[in-house]
Scaffold this active site. Sequence first.
Site, PDB file in Angstrom:
ATOM      1  CG  ASP A  35      -2.011  -1.014   1.134  1.00  0.00           C
ATOM      2  OD1 ASP A  35      -2.194  -1.781   2.097  1.00  0.00           O
ATOM      3  OD2 ASP A  35      -2.676  -1.038   0.096  1.00  0.00           O
ATOM      4  CG  ASP A 175      -7.556  -2.917  -0.131  1.00  0.00           C
ATOM      5  OD1 ASP A 175      -6.756  -2.166  -0.715  1.00  0.00           O
ATOM      6  OD2 ASP A 175      -7.388  -3.330   1.023  1.00  0.00           O
TER       7      ASP A 175
HETATM    8  C1  DX5 Z   1      -6.206   0.751   3.240  1.00  0.00           C
HETATM    9  C2  DX5 Z   1      -5.414  -0.229   2.425  1.00  0.00           C
HETATM   10  C3  DX5 Z   1      -5.703  -1.671   2.761  1.00  0.00           C
HETATM   11  C4  DX5 Z   1      -5.439  -2.031   4.194  1.00  0.00           C
HETATM   12  C5  DX5 Z   1      -6.247  -3.256   4.521  1.00  0.00           C
HETATM   13  O1  DX5 Z   1      -6.218   1.989   2.628  1.00  0.00           O
HETATM   14  O2  DX5 Z   1      -5.641  -0.028   1.052  1.00  0.00           O
HETATM   15  O3  DX5 Z   1      -4.978  -2.541   1.919  1.00  0.00           O
HETATM   16  O4  DX5 Z   1      -4.107  -2.288   4.393  1.00  0.00           O
HETATM   17  O5  DX5 Z   1      -6.140  -3.525   5.880  1.00  0.00           O
HETATM   18  P1  DX5 Z   1      -7.329  -4.233   6.668  1.00  0.00           P
HETATM   19  O6  DX5 Z   1      -7.495  -5.582   6.013  1.00  0.00           O
HETATM   20  O7  DX5 Z   1      -6.793  -4.325   8.069  1.00  0.00           O
HETATM   21  O8  DX5 Z   1      -8.526  -3.382   6.539  1.00  0.00           O
END
Ligand code: DX5
Length: 218
Positions: A35, A175
């Site tokens: 990310d 996501d």
């Molecule tokens: C948030 C990111 C995600 C995040 C997901 O902006 O794009 O990829 O890391 O994390 P979780 O699964 O904990 O929501």
Amino acid sequence: MAIGIVPSVLSADFTRLGEQVREAEAAGAQRIQVDVMDGHFVPNITMGPMVVNAVRRCTSLPVEAHLMISNPEQYIEEFANAGADFIIVHQEASPHLHRLIQQIKAAGKGAGVALNPSTPVIMLEDILSKLDMALIMTVNPGFGGQKFIHEMLPKITRLRELIDQQELHCDIEVDGGVHETIVPLVVQAGASLLVAGSAVYNEQESVTEAIARLRNAI
Ligand code: DX5
């Protein structure tokens, strides 16, 4: 439809990132997501091409660079050279999306477009045939550990219908807030790739146990 688990290293322990990535690969992850946040498109600053390259050198899995940045067109070559296999840009970050997708493809990479929760699926209608994947944000981008936005479920289904109507080979990735109880809902709605950060990298269980738990929920 094969369903893939895609750990997001945003929640990983960065003091042992390589180990965390290798454990995810051994546990059956399909890809690894990095990310990238610039503190401008989203209210957080995270990592850049150097971390994409570090992950690249730790795994044979495909690596996704999820660019939550402004002016992504300025950085495509850098992320391509860093070793990303898929480069995901946000529809909201680029007025010239068709040209940007061409730029990613010209760099020899898989192209993906992400939609923030408030951006309708229709925004992808005329470029869907050019995409390898479309990402539906199921939280507002910027942080891990947020709660899944259930209103996104019908949006996933609409995108699935659009893709099936056009008989395209385009993955639907979701996501944000994906956990064991959410997995059957998003799969039912039509998702094929499930990004998971805090559900994979947490202190309650090992990465191997976490990925098995998500896999069993499919
Ligand atoms: C948030 C990111 C995600 C995040 C997901 O902006 O794009 O990829 O890391 O994390 P979780 O699964 O904990 O929501």
